[in-house]
Design a protein around this motif. Structure first.
Motif, short mmCIF file in Angstrom:
data_model
loop_
_atom_site.label_atom_id
_atom_site.label_comp_id
_atom_site.label_asym_id
_atom_site.label_seq_id
_atom_site.Cartn_x
_atom_site.Cartn_y
_atom_site.Cartn_z
N HIS A 1 -1.48 -0.91 -8.65
CA HIS A 1 -1.70 -1.11 -7.10
C HIS A 1 -2.60 -2.67 -6.98
O HIS A 1 -3.66 -2.63 -6.44
N VAL A 2 -1.89 -3.61 -7.61
CA VAL A 2 -2.68 -4.83 -7.44
C VAL A 2 -2.83 -5.12 -5.81
O VAL A 2 -1.86 -5.01 -5.17
N MET A 3 -3.85 -5.94 -5.62
CA MET A 3 -4.35 -6.01 -4.35
C MET A 3 -5.17 -7.30 -4.43
O MET A 3 -5.65 -7.68 -5.41
N PRO B 1 0.72 -1.25 -0.05
CA PRO B 1 0.06 0.04 -0.01
C PRO B 1 1.00 1.11 -0.06
O PRO B 1 1.76 1.25 0.49
N GLY B 2 0.68 2.14 -0.70
CA GLY B 2 1.35 3.29 -0.79
C GLY B 2 2.46 3.13 -1.93
O GLY B 2 3.22 4.33 -2.14
N PHE C 1 -2.02 8.01 -6.50
CA PHE C 1 -1.15 7.43 -5.38
C PHE C 1 -2.01 7.19 -4.22
O PHE C 1 -2.21 6.13 -3.60
N PRO C 2 -2.51 8.28 -3.76
CA PRO C 2 -3.31 8.30 -2.50
C PRO C 2 -4.61 7.45 -2.70
O PRO C 2 -4.94 6.85 -1.88
N TYR D 1 -7.36 2.28 -1.30
CA TYR D 1 -8.14 1.09 -1.78
C TYR D 1 -7.07 -0.12 -1.05
O TYR D 1 -7.79 -1.22 -0.78
N ALA D 2 -6.10 0.00 -1.20
CA ALA D 2 -5.08 -1.18 -0.78
C ALA D 2 -5.17 -1.43 0.68
O ALA D 2 -5.04 -2.57 1.20
#
Ligand SMILES: Cc1cc2nc3c(=O)[nH]c(=O)nc-3n(C[C@H](O)[C@H](O)[C@H](O)COP(=O)(O)OP(=O)(O)OC[C@H]3O[C@@H](n4cnc5c(N)ncnc54)[C@H](O)[C@@H]3O)c2cc1C
Length: 406
Positions: free
Chosen positions: A321-323, A303-304, A369-370, A375-376
């Protein structure tokens, strides 16, 4: 680089939800693009996805794809059932017969929540929006993005070809993005969770018990270091994840090839070993879902995660941002990225005096980014909160609180 008044030449790597949403949005604004994908066609795999009003739904509306969405979306699947590991039903939004339901009066009544849509249906809609199958250059596996002396970028593909002179290269190429390599050395790392994905097809005819038990939407159970998550799909199937918090090498160490054609025969021993103590109905659900078996080892970016901006290259969706799927937000995040990125590209083309493409992409990334981090973190919080003793009970309590009359 593009002259200040010309439209930029845009390459989109990846014909998944992120890339096709971006292409559909650019098409509406008459911005040309070239899409490349390593596959020979859009993926027909995958289960159901719920689209949120301010994210996936907003992107579809902006791309003029709302009407086709409403034809394929299933608002009736926006229901949750929570079962304790012992099999006690703690919360159930599945109602009785359809004629007991109050009729939806407006479109907002129907689609105002988080209607589900099958991934294959969503991709078909987005592909049409992007200009159809001919709009994508298929069988093009990107190997690397190479900066050129004139400020544009060149794409090098696995088939030995190159494609040159792109003002903007957009990495919509998923978790293992090759575009990302030019921006960052960071790679996704193991999330701690591995899942055996178990499918039962045509449940209404072949397994009415399962159809009734799993219900119209989601049926979830969480316990210490494990979870059972079933989802009803629009094609009549039920997909169930039997997930465990285990080391990354779990499936390799288990000694069974769950990708082999005879994988189904190994499911009973697996269920007995890792889910032997769950309630009878939950066990029956797992054991009767062996039409397709897929092992999944789940990875995520920290995250981040961010990168130092580079003119002419950016990312969106899982590439950025794969989660894990434990907040069910990945596709919404991807489609919202596409919406915001399309606005930046269109603004740069329409108002070049405001700083052009470079500044527009910087502005997009500043918000990305934020947003990705939010979400992450939500996803990580869910993962930690759900995979523990009392996970089901906590979610059921939360549902009761949210739905309590005020
Ligand atoms: C098991 C599982 C369950 C999930 N469940 C949900 C859910 O319920 N709800 C939800 O919101 N999200 C869910 N997700 C997440 C969701 O699927 C992703 O967030 C979403 O697909 C991201 O879209 P994308 O377009 O960024 O990436 P992808 O869907 O991965 O698409 C990437 C595209 O790029 C192409 N590509 C990859 N590499 C290259 C290359 N080198 N060259 C050219 N093309 C390339 C691929 O072929 C693909 O078409 C789930 C994910 C998994 C793994």
């Amino acid at each position: 680089m593009a002259s200040p008044t010309s439209k930029p030449t845009v390459a989109i790597l990846g014909a998944g939800p992120a890339g096709l949403t971006l292409a559909s949005l650019l098409r509406v604004q008459s911005i040309p693009y070239t899409i490349f994908d390593l596959s020979s066609a859009i993926s027909t795999a995958g289960g159901t996805l719920d689209l949120h009003p301010a994210a996936g739904q907003a992107a579809l509306r902006a791309a003029n794809l709302w009407t086709p969405f409403t034809k394929h979306a299933r608002p009736e699947s926006d229901v949750m059932k929570i079962v304790s590991p012992a099999g006690v039903v703690l919360w159930d939004e599945n109602k009785g017969a359809a004629d007991e339901q109050p009729a939806a009066e407006t479109e907002d009544d129907l689609f105002g929540g988080r209607p589900e849509i099958d991934r294959s249906a969503l991709l078909s809609i987005l592909l049409e929006g992007a200009g159809g199958a001919d709009a994508v250059t298929w069988n093009k596996k990107l190997l690397e993005v190479i900066p050129a002396a004139n400020g544009t970028h060149t794409l090098r593909f696995a088939d030995g070809t190159v494609s040159e002179s792109f003002d903007l290269v957009v990495g919509a190429d998923g978790a293992w993005s090759k575009v990302r390599n030019i921006l960052s050395a960071t790679k996704p790392h193991y999330s701690g969770i591995s899942s055996l994905e178990l499918w039962s097809l045509d449940v209404a005819n072949r397994n009415p018990w399962l159809a009734a038990y799993a219900g119209a939407g989601n049926c979830f159970t969480f316990d210490a270091d494990c979870a059972i998550q079933a989802q009803r799909n629009g094609d009549g199937s039920v997909r169930t994840y039997a997930s465990l918090r285990v080391p990354e090498t779990f499936f390799a160490d288990y000694g069974v090839d769950f990708t082999a054609p005879d994988a189904a025969k190994h499911v009973p021993a697996y269920v007995e070993k890792y889910f032997g103590n769950v309630g009878d109905d939950l066990k029956k659900m797992l054991l009767s879902s062996t039409d397709k078996v897929i092992p999944r080892t789940l990875y995520h970016l920290p995250p981040g995660f961010s990168w130092e901006g580079k003119p002419g290259v950016t990312l969106l969706g899982d590439a950025a941002h794969v989660m894990t799927p434990f907040a069910g937000v990945g596709v919404n995040a991807a489609m919202l990225d596409a919406l915001e990125l399309s606005k930046a590209i269109v603004a740069a083309a329409q108002e070049p005096e405001k700083g052009g493409l470079v500044e527009a992409i910087q502005g997009y990334e500043k918000e990305l980014f934020p947003r990705g981090e939010k979400y992450a973190r939500k996803t990580l919080k869910n993962l930690d909160g759900h995979f523990r003793k009392g996970g089901s009970e906590d979610i059921a309590a939360m549902m009761r609180m949210v739905h309590a009359p005020h």
